[in-house]
Write an enzyme that holds these catalytic residues in place. Structure first.
Site, PDB file in Angstrom:
ATOM      1  N   ARG A   1      96.805 -47.858   2.160  1.00  0.00           N
ATOM      2  CA  ARG A   1      98.254 -47.625   2.281  1.00  0.00           C
ATOM      3  C   ARG A   1      98.757 -47.460   3.709  1.00  0.00           C
ATOM      4  O   ARG A   1      99.957 -47.324   3.913  1.00  0.00           O
ATOM      5  CB  ARG A   1      98.692 -46.399   1.467  1.00  0.00           C
ATOM      6  CG  ARG A   1      98.332 -46.464   0.016  1.00  0.00           C
ATOM      7  CD  ARG A   1      99.158 -45.528  -0.809  1.00  0.00           C
ATOM      8  NE  ARG A   1      99.070 -44.147  -0.365  1.00  0.00           N
ATOM      9  CZ  ARG A   1      99.865 -43.185  -0.808  1.00  0.00           C
ATOM     10  NH1 ARG A   1     100.809 -43.468  -1.690  1.00  0.00           N
ATOM     11  NH2 ARG A   1      99.729 -41.954  -0.385  1.00  0.00           N
ATOM     12  N   ASP A   2      97.878 -47.451   4.721  1.00  0.00           N
ATOM     13  CA  ASP A   2      98.362 -47.351   6.095  1.00  0.00           C
ATOM     14  C   ASP A   2      97.481 -48.184   7.028  1.00  0.00           C
ATOM     15  O   ASP A   2      97.162 -47.758   8.139  1.00  0.00           O
ATOM     16  CB  ASP A   2      98.384 -45.886   6.549  1.00  0.00           C
ATOM     17  CG  ASP A   2      99.245 -45.692   7.798  1.00  0.00           C
ATOM     18  OD1 ASP A   2     100.149 -46.512   8.041  1.00  0.00           O
ATOM     19  OD2 ASP A   2      99.012 -44.717   8.536  1.00  0.00           O
ATOM     20  N   LEU A   3      97.132 -49.370   6.579  1.00  0.00           N
ATOM     21  CA  LEU A   3      96.317 -50.260   7.404  1.00  0.00           C
ATOM     22  C   LEU A   3      97.177 -50.849   8.521  1.00  0.00           C
ATOM     23  O   LEU A   3      98.226 -51.440   8.266  1.00  0.00           O
ATOM     24  CB  LEU A   3      95.743 -51.390   6.537  1.00  0.00           C
ATOM     25  CG  LEU A   3      94.816 -52.375   7.244  1.00  0.00           C
ATOM     26  CD1 LEU A   3      93.575 -51.675   7.775  1.00  0.00           C
ATOM     27  CD2 LEU A   3      94.443 -53.511   6.304  1.00  0.00           C
TER      28      LEU A   3
ATOM     29  N   ASN B   1      94.727 -48.014  13.256  1.00  0.00           N
ATOM     30  CA  ASN B   1      93.687 -47.471  12.393  1.00  0.00           C
ATOM     31  C   ASN B   1      92.475 -48.390  12.298  1.00  0.00           C
ATOM     32  O   ASN B   1      91.665 -48.264  11.375  1.00  0.00           O
ATOM     33  CB  ASN B   1      94.246 -47.204  10.991  1.00  0.00           C
ATOM     34  CG  ASN B   1      95.119 -45.964  10.948  1.00  0.00           C
ATOM     35  OD1 ASN B   1      94.994 -45.080  11.794  1.00  0.00           O
ATOM     36  ND2 ASN B   1      96.015 -45.898   9.981  1.00  0.00           N
TER      37      ASN B   1
ATOM     38  N   THR C   1     103.322 -46.862   7.783  1.00  0.00           N
ATOM     39  CA  THR C   1     103.960 -47.311   9.008  1.00  0.00           C
ATOM     40  C   THR C   1     104.749 -48.571   8.689  1.00  0.00           C
ATOM     41  O   THR C   1     104.188 -49.571   8.238  1.00  0.00           O
ATOM     42  CB  THR C   1     102.905 -47.587  10.091  1.00  0.00           C
ATOM     43  OG1 THR C   1     102.096 -46.407  10.255  1.00  0.00           O
ATOM     44  CG2 THR C   1     103.571 -47.929  11.410  1.00  0.00           C
TER      45      THR C   1
END
Length: 301
Positions: A75-77, A81, A117
């Protein structure tokens, strides 16, 4: 985060070594990594080669395939990261599973706020809908395009405009995506960033296999070419083809080096000056008592 990451055993995922509490504050211990994030590398170096991009996308895909098997959605690739490890062979680690959830969890918090993001959030994610692994595949496609072009796939002058463009699909991006990539890769982009999840690639391996084929078809990646560029141990891969500098030279170039001829010439000049000074001091009839203002013994006493 610790519970989720501990379940995800993959060479390309940052490993959690332990969890606990110290003086009332919880902590988790992760493996120590040297290198830098993909985000910082792209800011400094700009677009990457197709070969390097394919390697990065393939390794991220391997983590996502493992996560899918466990029912985990990151959910935040995003590039921030993804860690580029400082070693000779290009090797990445995906981290920050802090907002990763099991498959039935939604993207919304208790207050209904979006989590993630924005530039890398899929259409269903910005809508606050239930997510599955295909949302992470959308983010992987955005990261891949950023590696190839050095730009975000979607841009907007405001948050609202950016959300609208993400919801409209690749044809309505902040710029014309098709104009920045080959026609073959434009076809891949249209499918990878489709608003309808059923029109997208359904697995990470399918996405990467298609990417490899499109890059080969566009002659940007020679068929059968190696995908692990070699770099100096203290540096992460670059899109440049510059040779690795010798160990004796400066990491930032050879401009700080001094040639042997220069050293020899400087030493010879210094020796000559010392010899001339000695001859002058020892010359007969010369009184050097006033040349050096050391105090006399009487004055020192």
């Amino acid at each position: 985060e610790a519970k989720v990451a501990a379940r995800l055993r993959s060479p390309n995922a940052v490993q959690i070594l332990g969890v606990g509490e110290h003086e009332g504050s919880p902590y988790l211990a992760m493996e120590l990594l040297e290198g830098e994030t993909l985000e910082s590398f792209l800011i400094r170096e700009g677009p990457l080669s197709s070969e390097t991009t394919l390697t990065i996308a393939s390794q991220i895909a391997s983590v996502l395939e493992k996560a899918r098997e466990l029912g985990i959605v990151h959910r935040d690739l995003k590039p921030a990261n993804v860690w580029l490890c400082a070693q000779r062979e290009l090797f990445i680690k995906v981290f920050d599973f802090g907002i990763a959830k099991a498959p039935l969890a939604t993207v919304q918090t208790a207050s209904g706020a979006m989590v993630g993001t924005l530039h890398y959030m899929s259409p269903e994610q910005v809508q606050g809908r239930t997510l599955d692994h295909r949302s992470d595949l959308w983010a992987l496609a955005v990261v891949t395009l950023e590696c190839l072009t050095g730009q975000h796939a979607f841009e907007g002058t405001s948050l609202g405009e950016l959300v609208l463009k993400i919801m409209a699909g690749p044809d309505s991006g902040g710029r014309d995506l098709a104009s920045t990539v080959s026609p073959e890769l434009a076809e891949w982009t249209e499918r990878a960033l489709a608003v309808d999840v059923n029109r997208r690639f359904q697995s990470a391996s399918e996405l990467v296999d298609s990417l490899r084929a499109k890059l080969s078809a566009s002659s940007r990646l020679p068929s059968g070419a190696p995908v692990s560029p070699r770099v100096a141990p203290s540096r992460v891969p670059s899109s440049r083809t510059e040779p690795v500098p010798p160990v004796a030279s400066s990491r930032y170039g050879s401009g700080l080096g001094v040639s042997r001829r220069t050293v020899v010439a400087a030493a010879s000049a210094g020796a000559a000056l010392v010899l001339l000074a000695g001859i002058w001091l020892l010359a007969p009839g010369s009184d050097r008592s006033e040349a050096v203002a050391w105090p006399s013994p009487a004055a020192r006493s």
